[in-house]
Write an enzyme that holds these catalytic residues in place. Structure first.
Site, PDB file in Angstrom:
ATOM      1  N   CYS A   1      35.751  47.690  42.891  1.00 24.20           N
ATOM      2  CA  CYS A   1      36.663  47.246  41.841  1.00 24.20           C
ATOM      3  C   CYS A   1      37.448  48.393  41.217  1.00 24.20           C
ATOM      4  CB  CYS A   1      35.865  46.528  40.757  1.00 24.20           C
ATOM      5  SG  CYS A   1      35.027  45.086  41.420  1.00 24.20           S
TER       6      CYS A   1
ATOM      7  N   CYS B   1      39.342  43.912  43.992  1.00 27.98           N
ATOM      8  CA  CYS B   1      38.885  43.296  42.753  1.00 27.98           C
ATOM      9  C   CYS B   1      39.273  44.147  41.553  1.00 27.98           C
ATOM     10  CB  CYS B   1      37.399  42.994  42.879  1.00 27.98           C
ATOM     11  SG  CYS B   1      36.276  43.962  41.964  1.00 27.98           S
TER      12      CYS B   1
END
Ligand code: N1C
Length: 253
Positions: free
Chosen positions: A77, A159
């Protein structure tokens, strides 16, 4: 003169580098081992089955499904950096700020196949590195289909906040035919992906701005719930920022 004859004989007799392993296979395995050291022979087999003994204009991206399955990506992420038409700026940046962002070329398969050309031929079990079709001959060629499939996997793993570096030096920074537009954007899903920041890399002879119509299209195509913003950043600033050890991740735009 004698030296030339001796060298010629040695090569002819196979006393040079191991001639039994073709160069392409050697490059694949050497890079793979350098990156991960594990299932490289298994990956080589999965890779080859995608294109060997096939018409090199009839290799769809799905042909690489087994290869992609054998080299899973871990989602990181806020760390994945995308690009279109500006390969050097993002790679310069990820190299200098190694712990901040990764490109597809910093993952196993991207690293192994970066800048390589390959194809097969019907009736042959060999891998060829010359005479392979490119996008001008046919789009379903082994190299383009690989990058499409690997890019799809990379985008599916995205993400958090996702930056994409696009070029201000071309008239259509978000080009529908690009892999970024046709493969990656479609796979960004809210709420896993929260933000998309377009970093429009500008140069002296700049033609595109954040107001470019193609970027409006990009905004429209984004999954609802993904925040969009765009920033024009001169290439020189990205380079200076990349090299500045006092600047931490993500603050270059
Ligand atoms: O078609 P593009 O760029 O928009 O593709 C770039 C986009 C990036 O975000 C990457 O994640 O897709 C991924 N990607 C690569 O990482 C990559 N490395 C090398 C896509 N293509 C990649 N290549 C080769 O460059 C490949 O041969 C492909 O066709 C070009 C894409 O270049 P582009 O048009 O500048």
């Amino acid at each position: 003169f004698v030296g030339v004859i001796v060298l010629g004989l040695c090569l002819g007799l196979g006393l040079g580098p191991d001639r039994r392993i073709p160069d392409f296979t050697r490059t694949f395995l050497t890079r793979c081992k350098k990156f991960s050291g594990n299932n490289c022979h298994e990956l080589w087999d999965a890779f080859q089955q995608a294109y060997v003994n096939k018409d090199p204009c009839k290799v769809p991206m799905e042909a690489y499904d087994p290869l992609i399955a054998a080299a899973p990506l871990k989602s990181q992420c806020n760390k994945m950096l995308f690009w279109s038409n500006t390969k050097d700026a993002p790679h310069y940046f990820t190299k200098k700020k190694e712990n901040c962002f990764i490109n597809l070329e910093d993952t196993l398969l991207g690293f192994v196949l970066d800048d390589l050309i390959w194809c097969g031929k019907k009736g042959s079990s060999d891998t060829f590195t010359t005479g392979c079709p490119n996008n001008n001959n046919c789009v379903n060629n082994p190299v383009h289909s690989f990058w499409k499939r690997a890019s799809a996997a990379f985008a599916e793993a995205a993400c958090g906040a996702v930056p994409v570096m696009v070029s201000g030096s071309i008239t259509t920074p978000f080009h529908p035919a690009s892999i970024f537009a046709s493969v990656e954007v479609k796979r960004f899903k809210a709420p896993i992906v929260t933000n998309l920041t377009v970093v429009l890399v500008t140069e002296k002879h700049n033609v595109a701005r954040c107001t470019d119509p193609s970027l409006k299209d990009l905004r429209k195509e984004l999954d609802k719930g993904i925040q969009y913003n765009c920033k024009e950043v001169p290439r020189s600033e990205i380079e200076a920022c990349s090299s500045n050890p006092n600047i931490t991740c993500g603050t270059c735009w």
